[in-house]
Scaffold this active site. Structure first.
Site, mmCIF file in Angstrom:
data_model
loop_
_atom_site.group_PDB
_atom_site.id
_atom_site.type_symbol
_atom_site.label_atom_id
_atom_site.label_comp_id
_atom_site.label_asym_id
_atom_site.label_seq_id
_atom_site.Cartn_x
_atom_site.Cartn_y
_atom_site.Cartn_z
ATOM 1 N N ASN A 79 -10.757 3.532 4.142
ATOM 2 C CA ASN A 79 -10.230 3.095 5.446
ATOM 3 C C ASN A 79 -8.869 3.706 5.774
ATOM 4 O O ASN A 79 -8.466 3.747 6.931
ATOM 5 C CB ASN A 79 -10.210 1.562 5.546
ATOM 6 C CG ASN A 79 -9.294 0.914 4.551
ATOM 7 O OD1 ASN A 79 -8.903 1.527 3.558
ATOM 8 N ND2 ASN A 79 -8.942 -0.339 4.785
ATOM 9 N N GLU A 83 -4.694 -3.828 -4.994
ATOM 10 C CA GLU A 83 -4.503 -4.217 -3.589
ATOM 11 C C GLU A 83 -5.900 -4.521 -3.065
ATOM 12 O O GLU A 83 -6.691 -3.615 -2.843
ATOM 13 C CB GLU A 83 -3.803 -3.066 -2.853
ATOM 14 C CG GLU A 83 -3.096 -3.518 -1.597
ATOM 15 C CD GLU A 83 -3.950 -3.340 -0.374
ATOM 16 O OE1 GLU A 83 -4.664 -4.310 -0.027
ATOM 17 O OE2 GLU A 83 -3.915 -2.260 0.213
ATOM 18 N N CYS A 126 -7.482 -4.141 5.345
ATOM 19 C CA CYS A 126 -7.376 -5.384 4.564
ATOM 20 C C CYS A 126 -6.429 -6.372 5.218
ATOM 21 O O CYS A 126 -6.448 -7.556 4.872
ATOM 22 C CB CYS A 126 -6.841 -5.095 3.166
ATOM 23 S SG CYS A 126 -7.835 -3.924 2.296
ATOM 24 N N GLU A 163 3.154 -2.221 -3.253
ATOM 25 C CA GLU A 163 3.209 -0.782 -2.983
ATOM 26 C C GLU A 163 4.193 -0.548 -1.850
ATOM 27 O O GLU A 163 4.260 -1.339 -0.905
ATOM 28 C CB GLU A 163 1.824 -0.274 -2.586
ATOM 29 C CG GLU A 163 0.822 -0.407 -3.720
ATOM 30 C CD GLU A 163 -0.480 0.319 -3.443
ATOM 31 O OE1 GLU A 163 -1.073 0.104 -2.381
ATOM 32 O OE2 GLU A 163 -0.890 1.121 -4.302
HETATM 33 C C1 SIN Z 1 -5.359 -1.530 3.762
HETATM 34 O O1 SIN Z 1 -6.162 -1.880 4.598
HETATM 35 O O2 SIN Z 1 -5.657 -1.582 2.568
HETATM 36 C C2 SIN Z 1 -3.989 -0.996 4.088
HETATM 37 C C3 SIN Z 1 -3.461 -1.400 5.399
HETATM 38 C C4 SIN Z 1 -2.048 -0.923 5.649
HETATM 39 O O3 SIN Z 1 -1.479 -0.170 4.866
HETATM 40 O O4 SIN Z 1 -1.498 -1.339 6.665
#
Ligand code: SIN
Length: 478
Positions: free
Chosen positions: A149, A249, A283, A457
């Site tokens: 993604n 994550e 996410c 992170e």
């Molecule tokens: C993710 O969906 O794992 C990362 C989203 C983000 O870095 O904003």
């Protein structure tokens, strides 16, 4: 557009004995074929990273920073191509893909700077004849498994701090989006990363390669972004085999709370930005939108009117805001979750079906009358579907928001500064955003509580994950 399609191990472009196809999710056309490597090549990549580690770790932080800075400049200089690759293999609309490319590059810039700040401490002594210090040292060979993604940013968010700390790294990108990863290897080579420092093992055999990365005694740190179910298994393998340092994550179930005292236009804008980023496939996308009784109907109308206007189509078409979902499994999952909610009494005030733009497109959807029992409230949807749930007061809103094993991101909208502090403290999430739907960038500590993960992170914390702390006692002196 030119791009690399061979794997990259020990500074060599490797073709592999067999190859797998990479598809454009907007039209299912084959874009490229890349090497389908296995456990043997993963072992070779780990060995290369292990061989490269001592010399890279021995460089000064400033020397490593110069290479990372050059990598950043090269990414920014190549941003149009990187954005096109992200759009082509990941489906993200071009403007959003460009945003990801800049976001991804920023990790190399940030960690180039942070490399120079891996400070230890001097600890006040307990005994006159001793002095205590801590020093920070690179953890060693790192391995990373990244998701489709964010084909670029999830790689640099791991590789840049690892390299900045003095570690070397083996990356397994997702089989859906390996081309952006290979473009990063190409730019890393130009930037001056020594052979073996950054290796990319492309594969459709995720479990065979993953097993090597999790269990090899040469790998000292493992980082994964993906689902909670897979993360639990990989984490257990890493710890059970060789007690590696692990960062995870994982999945979320982000609540977005709209209080009656919120500015509803701000809330609608924030909810759209959060829910529909990458067609709902992040996410941290708001998974469920909780709205206070008094403004539920007004918010639902404004929100649904705005959602109905979102332009759906292939990411390279002008003005498109919602691209395809990554594959047919994703479409099936979203369709079945919506169908279940409708059967259980929810109403689709807009959308509620697949979109005519192609096989993998889903119409941006707003569901009202959603209850806490429905799957759309309990599970991560990972698609452009916004379920609206009612709450009567702050206590109930917080209780619904926290009633999940996940704890990645939470959002809320209010104009009351007291409530802003109170609710920010009460939400059991690693990241909370007030009155805004998107905040990700390189300087913040990104990560979750509960089953959403381990470690952080980005930010100052992101470098720590790739460092070991060593305590040194200077003893026995007069
Ligand atoms: C993710 O969906 O794992 C990362 C989203 C983000 O870095 O904003």
């Amino acid at each position: 557009m030119q791009f690399r399609s061979d794997a990259y191990i020990d500074g060599q472009w490797r073709q592999g004995a067999s190859r797998f196809k990479v598809y454009n999710p907007a039209n299912q056309e084959v874009i490229a074929e890349v090497p389908d490597l296995g456990a043997a090549e993963a072992e070779q990549a780990v060995a290369a990273a292990h061989a490269a580690f001592p010399a890279w770790a021995a460089k000064t932080a400033k020397e490593r920073a110069q290479v990372l800075r050059a990598w950043y400049e090269l990414m920014m200089g190549d941003i149009d191509r990187l954005a096109r690759l992200i759009c082509m293999e990941g489906g993200k609309p071009l403007a959003e893909a460009r945003g990801e490319a800049a976001y991804g590059a920023a990790f190399a810039e940030w960690f180039a700077e942070e490399a120079k700040r891996a400070y230890g401490r001097v600890i006040p002594t307990t005994t006159a004849t001793r002095r205590y210090v801590t020093i920070k040292q690179p953890v060693g060979v790192c391995a990373a498994i990244t998701p489709w993604n964010f084909p670029m940013a999830m790689i640099t968010r791991k590789a840049a701090p690892a390299l900045a700390a003095g570690c070397t790294i083996v990356l397994k990108p997702p089989h859906q989006t390996p081309l952006t990863a290979l473009a990063l290897a190409e730019l890393g080579e130009k930037a001056g990363l020594p052979r073996g420092a950054f290796n990319v093992v492309t594969t459709e055999h995720a479990s065979a390669v993953g097993k090597v990365l999790c269990e090899s005694p040469l790998v000292r740190k493992f980082s994964f972004t993906g689902s909670t179910a897979v993360g639990k298994k990989l984490g257990a393998m890493c710890v059970g085999s060789t007690v590696k340092k692990v960062s995870l994550e994982l999945g979320g179930n982000a609540p977005l709370l709209v209080f009656a005292d919120a500015d509803l236009d701000v809330a609608v804008k924030g909810a759209i930005a959060s829910k529909f980023r990458n067609a709902g496939q992040t996410c941290v996308c708001a998974n469920r939108i909780l709205v206070e009784d008094a403004v539920y109907d007004a918010f639902a109308k404004k929100f649904a009117d705005a959602v109905a206007k979102l332009k759906v189509g292939a990411g390279d078409q002008d003005g498109v805001e919602i691209g395809p979902l990554i594959d047919d499994k994703a479409i099936d999952k979203v369709s079945s979750m919506v169908a279940e909610a409708l059967a259980d009494g929810a109403t689709a005030v807009t959308g509620g079906k697949k979109h005519g733009a192609g096989a993998q497109f889903y119409t941006p959807t707003v569901l009202t009358g959603v209850t806490r029992q429905m799957r759309v409230n309990r599970e991560e949807i990972f698609g452009p579907v916004a379920p609206l749930i009612r709450f009567k007061d702050e206590d109930e809103a917080v209780a619904i928001a926290n009633d999940t094993p996940f704890g990645l991101a939470g959002y809320f909208f209010t104009k009351d500064v007291n409530r802003a502090w109170r609710v920010a403290e009460r939400l059991e999430y690693g990241m909370v955003s007030i009155n805004e739907g998107v905040y990700s960038n390189e300087v913040i500590p990104f990560g979750g509580w509960k089953e959403s993960g381990l470690g952080r992170e980005g930010g100052v914390e992101g470098l720590e994950e790739y460092l070991e702390t060593k305590f040194v006692n200077f003893g026995g002196f007069a």
